[in-house]
Motif scaffolding. Structure first.
Motif, PDB file in Angstrom:
ATOM      1  N   ILE A  74       2.736  -8.567   5.013  1.00 36.09           N
ATOM      2  CA  ILE A  74       2.252  -9.491   3.985  1.00 36.09           C
ATOM      3  C   ILE A  74       3.372 -10.434   3.563  1.00 36.09           C
ATOM      4  O   ILE A  74       3.169 -11.651   3.411  1.00 36.09           O
ATOM      5  CB  ILE A  74       1.719  -8.719   2.759  1.00 36.09           C
ATOM      6  CG1 ILE A  74       0.506  -7.865   3.145  1.00 36.09           C
ATOM      7  CG2 ILE A  74       1.334  -9.681   1.643  1.00 36.09           C
ATOM      8  CD1 ILE A  74       0.025  -6.942   2.037  1.00 36.09           C
ATOM      9  N   LEU A 220      -3.742  -5.426  -1.361  1.00 32.99           N
ATOM     10  CA  LEU A 220      -4.128  -6.705  -1.956  1.00 32.99           C
ATOM     11  C   LEU A 220      -5.026  -6.535  -3.176  1.00 32.99           C
ATOM     12  O   LEU A 220      -5.083  -7.415  -4.034  1.00 32.99           O
ATOM     13  CB  LEU A 220      -4.815  -7.585  -0.916  1.00 32.99           C
ATOM     14  CG  LEU A 220      -3.894  -8.093   0.205  1.00 32.99           C
ATOM     15  CD1 LEU A 220      -4.677  -8.910   1.217  1.00 32.99           C
ATOM     16  CD2 LEU A 220      -2.746  -8.926  -0.365  1.00 32.99           C
ATOM     17  N   ALA A 223      -2.586  -6.167  -5.654  1.00 27.01           N
ATOM     18  CA  ALA A 223      -1.898  -7.455  -5.713  1.00 27.01           C
ATOM     19  C   ALA A 223      -2.624  -8.433  -6.618  1.00 27.01           C
ATOM     20  O   ALA A 223      -2.004  -9.197  -7.359  1.00 27.01           O
ATOM     21  CB  ALA A 223      -1.778  -8.037  -4.307  1.00 27.01           C
ATOM     22  N   ARG A 224      -3.959  -8.405  -6.575  1.00 25.21           N
ATOM     23  CA  ARG A 224      -4.746  -9.327  -7.402  1.00 25.21           C
ATOM     24  C   ARG A 224      -4.362  -9.208  -8.868  1.00 25.21           C
ATOM     25  O   ARG A 224      -4.123 -10.216  -9.552  1.00 25.21           O
ATOM     26  CB  ARG A 224      -6.222  -9.010  -7.213  1.00 25.21           C
ATOM     27  CG  ARG A 224      -7.175  -9.820  -8.084  1.00 25.21           C
ATOM     28  CD  ARG A 224      -8.541  -9.135  -8.100  1.00 25.21           C
ATOM     29  NE  ARG A 224      -8.439  -7.772  -8.612  1.00 25.21           N
ATOM     30  CZ  ARG A 224      -9.304  -6.797  -8.334  1.00 25.21           C
ATOM     31  NH1 ARG A 224     -10.323  -7.026  -7.519  1.00 25.21           N
ATOM     32  NH2 ARG A 224      -9.157  -5.590  -8.858  1.00 25.21           N
TER      33      ARG A 224
END
Length: 428
Positions: A74, A220, A223-224
């Protein structure tokens, strides 16, 4: 280890400050933008630590290292996209932040854009270092990351003096020399982390080094929440820099010097909480709630004591410390305004950052996202723009930061007392 980068940036400010006031202002704004860009991906560090630590605590070291492999993918992918997007936009961003109302402001814009365009190429390795820090803290490997960061920054520290002022065998590059030094130092650290994750993955029996959509998707999701939390910080700090610039070059230079000291202290306190983050994650992953609670209590006490002592140091050094960065009397006079806000906020920060670390370790990112957004939108951001509308100057901006910290303190203290963060087991 977290305090090493801001220590280097303080050295960078001191070295560049000897070039002149507008170079110091340019560096301050440019490093702020670079920080905004890179720290939007803090989930690569904090989120990966939480996920790796839970797997490590549950006895799954292979899974913990695999989290680091996927976080590294990432980092590289997003870093390359950011370089491609921000390189052409650098002059536009600087004009928006600084304005072009005078010849001096125009020079700050040009210098800041030039610095950022060079330093931007280090973003992929900065993010790779974040990912490396995250998984290595998760598996309780805390010594190597320190050595990797020190290795890169030691080279950068030599280069920033040599290239900026043409000392010894180095060419005199001025402000661009600072960006080149930053780029080389970050590159060294990033490569060391990349080599380590590959070696550890092979040794731990990770099945494949290829991207794994399932793991990346799960990362993710966290991550949001962390990106939205980080974005609220950065919108506020960019707004503060833009408003400070409207009060003059001396004001924005003073604001950025004190803000960099604030960033240094934030990461100093985070370095105390980071151990708690890994330990809380491991304890909850193994079902040891009592251990997690004890860690939360101890790290808060230590953090508050450390913050109080540092507040005393900065209070006693109010006349001397600013002179390490500049001899410009207008900037020194402007620094006096935010300085005492900075000192007063340190004990508050001692509690906030410690409890942030505990909640991040527990995977409570959604709550931190909401709490930070509310504090930013209801406290910091309105006061920043009211400062511009009513000409409150730096005092208004730093009052906003104080309100922001008090709102965060209220939120995290309530969350810890509620006990809702004590969720055990391994996240999917």
């Amino acid at each position: 280890m977290l305090i090493a980068p801001p220590l280097y940036l303080l050295l960078d400010l001191a070295v560049v400050g000897r070039l002149g006031g507008h170079q110091l202002a340019a560096l301050g704004v440019a490093t702020l933008v670079l920080s905004v860009i890179s720290t939007q991906l803090t989930f690569l560090s904090y989120g990966t630590t939480a996920r790796s630590a839970r797997r490590f605590g549950a006895g799954d070291r292979t899974g913990a290292v695999a989290e680091g492999v996927q976080a590294s993918w990432i980092a590289v992918a997003v870093g390359m996209v950011l370089v491609a997007v921000m390189y052409p936009l650098a002059p536009i961003v600087m004009r928006v932040l600084v304005g072009t109302g005078s010849a001096e402001a125009g020079q700050v814009v040009d210098d800041a854009a030039g610095w950022l365009r060079i330093a931007m190429f280090g973003v992929p390795v900065i993010l790779l270092s974040m990912a490396g820090n995250g998984w290595m803290r998760g598996v309780q490997d805390t010594r190597r990351p320190v050595l990797y960061v020190i290795a890169g920054l030691s080279v950068a520290a030599v280069l920033v003096v040599g290239l900026t002022h043409g000392v010894g065998p180095f060419p005199h590059l001025g402000l661009p020399g600072s960006a080149v030094a930053n780029l080389i130092g970050q590159g060294i650290t990033g490569v060391l982390f990349a080599v380590r994750v590959v070696r550890e993955a092979r040794r731990s029996g990770v099945q494949s080094l290829a991207p794994d959509r399932t793991v990346i998707r799960a990362q993710l999701v966290m991550a949001r929440d962390l990106v939205l939390r980080s974005l609220s910080f950065q919108v506020c700090f960019l707004s503060a820099a833009a408003v400070a610039a409207r009060f003059g070059v001396s004001a924005v230079a003073a604001h950025q010097v004190v803000l960099q000291l604030w960033e240094f202290m934030s990461l100093f306190l985070d370095s105390l909480a980071i151990a708690a983050q890994a330990m809380v994650g491991a304890a909850l992953g193994g079902g040891a709630v009592g251990v997690a609670v004890a860690v939360a209590r101890r790290v808060t006490v230590v953090s508050v004591v450390a913050a109080g002592l540092m507040a005393g140091v900065f209070a006693l050094g109010a006349e001397l410390i600013p002179r390490l960065f500049t001899s410009d009397q207008e900037i020194l006079d402007a620094i006096a305004v935010p300085w005492w806000f900075f000192v007063a906020m340190l004990p508050i920060a001692g509690i906030v950052f410690a409890l942030d670390g505990v909640l991040l370790g527990s995977g409570d990112a959604a709550f931190l996202r909401t709490a930070t957004l509310v504090a930013a939108l209801c406290g910091f951001l309105p006061l920043i723009w009211l400062s511009l509308a009513f000409d409150w100057g730096l005092a208004g901006i730093w009052t906003g930061l104080m309100v922001f910290m008090l709102l965060r303190l209220t939120a995290v203290a309530w969350r810890i007392r509620s006990g809702r963060w004590r969720r055990t087991g391994v996240d999917s």
